[in-house]
Design a protein around this motif. Structure first.
Motif, PDB file in Angstrom:
ATOM      1  N   ALA A 122     -26.436  -8.152  13.224  1.00 30.03           N
ATOM      2  CA  ALA A 122     -25.896  -8.576  11.927  1.00 30.03           C
ATOM      3  C   ALA A 122     -26.661  -9.810  11.463  1.00 30.03           C
ATOM      4  N   HIS A 123     -26.567 -10.096  10.167  1.00 30.57           N
ATOM      5  CA  HIS A 123     -27.160 -11.359   9.706  1.00 30.57           C
ATOM      6  C   HIS A 123     -26.461 -12.530  10.386  1.00 30.57           C
ATOM      7  N   GLY A 124     -25.121 -12.471  10.407  1.00 32.60           N
ATOM      8  CA  GLY A 124     -24.401 -13.489  11.168  1.00 32.60           C
ATOM      9  C   GLY A 124     -23.710 -14.543  10.329  1.00 32.60           C
ATOM     10  N   ASP A 125     -23.525 -14.281   9.024  1.00 29.48           N
ATOM     11  CA  ASP A 125     -22.762 -15.220   8.193  1.00 29.48           C
ATOM     12  C   ASP A 125     -21.317 -14.737   8.103  1.00 29.48           C
ATOM     13  N   ASN A 184     -18.658 -23.658  21.833  1.00 29.33           N
ATOM     14  CA  ASN A 184     -17.303 -23.605  21.281  1.00 29.33           C
ATOM     15  C   ASN A 184     -17.267 -23.886  19.779  1.00 29.33           C
ATOM     16  N   ASN A 185     -18.419 -24.227  19.222  1.00 32.90           N
ATOM     17  CA  ASN A 185     -18.473 -24.546  17.796  1.00 32.90           C
ATOM     18  C   ASN A 185     -19.401 -23.649  16.994  1.00 32.90           C
ATOM     19  N   GLU A 186     -20.301 -22.963  17.665  1.00 30.20           N
ATOM     20  CA  GLU A 186     -21.223 -22.073  16.948  1.00 30.20           C
ATOM     21  C   GLU A 186     -20.497 -20.767  16.652  1.00 30.20           C
ATOM     22  N   GLU A 187     -20.346 -20.458  15.369  1.00 30.07           N
ATOM     23  CA  GLU A 187     -19.454 -19.348  15.033  1.00 30.07           C
ATOM     24  C   GLU A 187     -19.957 -17.995  15.520  1.00 30.07           C
ATOM     25  N   ALA A 192     -18.892 -13.547  19.231  1.00 34.90           N
ATOM     26  CA  ALA A 192     -19.295 -12.659  20.336  1.00 34.90           C
ATOM     27  C   ALA A 192     -18.302 -12.737  21.493  1.00 34.90           C
ATOM     28  N   LYS A 193     -17.863 -13.937  21.818  1.00 36.93           N
ATOM     29  CA  LYS A 193     -16.881 -14.093  22.910  1.00 36.93           C
ATOM     30  C   LYS A 193     -15.613 -13.322  22.589  1.00 36.93           C
ATOM     31  N   HIS A 194     -15.174 -13.433  21.367  1.00 38.11           N
ATOM     32  CA  HIS A 194     -13.965 -12.738  20.932  1.00 38.11           C
ATOM     33  C   HIS A 194     -14.167 -11.219  21.006  1.00 38.11           C
ATOM     34  N   HIS A 195     -15.306 -10.783  20.535  1.00 41.04           N
ATOM     35  CA  HIS A 195     -15.645  -9.367  20.492  1.00 41.04           C
ATOM     36  C   HIS A 195     -15.712  -8.770  21.894  1.00 41.04           C
ATOM     37  N   ASP A 202     -24.691  -5.586  25.333  1.00 45.77           N
ATOM     38  CA  ASP A 202     -25.703  -6.312  26.110  1.00 45.77           C
ATOM     39  C   ASP A 202     -26.287  -7.450  25.278  1.00 45.77           C
ATOM     40  N   TYR A 203     -26.554  -7.157  24.008  1.00 44.55           N
ATOM     41  CA  TYR A 203     -27.130  -8.179  23.130  1.00 44.55           C
ATOM     42  C   TYR A 203     -26.360  -8.270  21.816  1.00 44.55           C
ATOM     43  N   TYR A 204     -26.098  -9.479  21.404  1.00 50.28           N
ATOM     44  CA  TYR A 204     -25.698  -9.760  20.021  1.00 50.28           C
ATOM     45  C   TYR A 204     -26.907 -10.447  19.399  1.00 50.28           C
ATOM     46  N   ILE A 205     -27.428  -9.885  18.338  1.00 49.14           N
ATOM     47  CA  ILE A 205     -28.619 -10.496  17.733  1.00 49.14           C
ATOM     48  C   ILE A 205     -28.316 -10.831  16.273  1.00 49.14           C
ATOM     49  N   PHE A 206     -28.479 -12.105  15.941  1.00 48.31           N
ATOM     50  CA  PHE A 206     -28.158 -12.611  14.615  1.00 48.31           C
ATOM     51  C   PHE A 206     -29.321 -13.442  14.051  1.00 48.31           C
ATOM     52  N   GLY A 207     -29.257 -13.663  12.752  1.00 51.40           N
ATOM     53  CA  GLY A 207     -30.144 -14.644  12.104  1.00 51.40           C
ATOM     54  C   GLY A 207     -29.268 -15.735  11.534  1.00 51.40           C
ATOM     55  N   HIS A 208     -29.571 -16.163  10.328  1.00 53.40           N
ATOM     56  CA  HIS A 208     -28.735 -17.033   9.498  1.00 53.40           C
ATOM     57  C   HIS A 208     -28.752 -18.512   9.878  1.00 53.40           C
ATOM     58  N   ARG A 209     -28.815 -18.818  11.139  1.00 51.40           N
ATOM     59  CA  ARG A 209     -28.581 -20.186  11.590  1.00 51.40           C
ATOM     60  C   ARG A 209     -29.850 -21.051  11.550  1.00 51.40           C
ATOM     61  N   HIS A 210     -31.012 -20.412  11.412  1.00 53.86           N
ATOM     62  CA  HIS A 210     -32.294 -21.132  11.379  1.00 53.86           C
ATOM     63  C   HIS A 210     -32.482 -21.973  12.642  1.00 53.86           C
TER      64      HIS A 210
END
Ligand SMILES: [Mn+2]
Length: 255
Positions: A122-125, A184-187, A192-195, A202-210
């Motif tokens: 996901a983009h991750g926003d 604990n602060n990076e959304e 991912a922890k919740h999910h 195996d992998y959660y791959i995101f962008g958005h955070r630069h």
């Protein structure tokens, strides 16, 4: 044998904060060209464009200044599947971009197994945000009625509003140092922890955070946040063994 799977996000093409937009676009084009050699699939995980609004492209021709990158994307889709995820800056695509380039457009996160690894892409926003202003604007931008009303705006004014919004949004982020805030602060990590409580990836791959992140959770899930292509030409890949690596290219010169 093309067996690399590439991930790239946050190029922010067209940003008014970039001194030389053509040079900036050329860096992305050279990166996309380099992928032609061994790419099995390419995932563009959002904010490739700083602002994208196809409402205007029918009435006012086509997006200004992106001919070269659209051509590079067409060349890449002739080699391998290319997936384009909308980000929070380039939401408004309704078929034109897919038709021009052959890319598959994704407006929702994707659950996909790649080289034996189950991946959540996901983009991750807006995943676990508590920023109400951001969530309000995000809901507005995704709202069909608001999109219909924006369609009534003359194209030149609409583009002006869009690029100004994108500029002020990026400037706000650039005004404070972009530091890792802890798991604990990076959304994206919170998400991912919740999910993981219900479904394991195996992998959660995101962008958005630069900002590059690589966090291994207790469930052995790996949360990967791609860095920033815009300023640092960072991206990533999964190889034939299913290993993820961060990549950084020098795309200043033609190949
Ligand atoms: Mn973004």
């Amino acid at each position: 044998m093309p067996d690399m799977i590439y991930f790239l996000s946050d190029a922010h093409l067209g940003s008014r904060l970039i001194a030389d937009p053509q040079q900036h676009q050329q860096r992305l084009i050279r990166c996309l060209q380099s992928m032609q050699a061994d790419a099995e699939q390419v995932f563009l995980l959002g904010d490739i464009f700083d602002f994208w609004c196809e409402f205007f492209y029918g009435r006012a021709g086509k997006p200004h200044g992106f001919d070269d990158v659209l051509q590079a994307l067409r060349e890449l889709t002739a080699h391998c599947p290319v997936h384009f995820f909308i980000g929070n800056h380039d939401i408004w695509t309704f078929g034109w971009l897919a038709q021009q380039t052959g890319m598959q457009i994704h407006k929702k996160p994707l659950d996909i197994t790649l080289h034996g690894k189950r991946c959540f892409l996901a983009h991750g926003d807006g995943l676990a945000s508590s920023d109400r202003r951001f969530l309000f604007i995000r809901a507005l931008f995704h709202n069909p009625l608001a999109q219909f009303l924006f369609r009534l705006v003359p194209p030149a004014l609409g583009n002006h509003i869009g690029y100004s919004w994108a500029q002020s949004s990026r400037r706000k982020h650039l005004a404070v140092p972009n530091l890792y805030m802890g798991e604990n602060n990076e959304e994206q990590i919170i998400f991912a922890k919740h999910h993981e409580q219900t479904t394991h990836y195996d992998y959660y791959i995101f962008g958005h955070r630069h900002l590059e992140m690589n966090v291994l959770l207790a469930t052995r899930a790996q949360v990967i946040v791609l860095g920033d292509f815009c300023d640092h030409q960072q991206y990533g890949a999964i190889d034939s063994e299913g290993h993820f690596s961060f990549l950084q290219g020098n795309f200043e010169q033609a190949l």
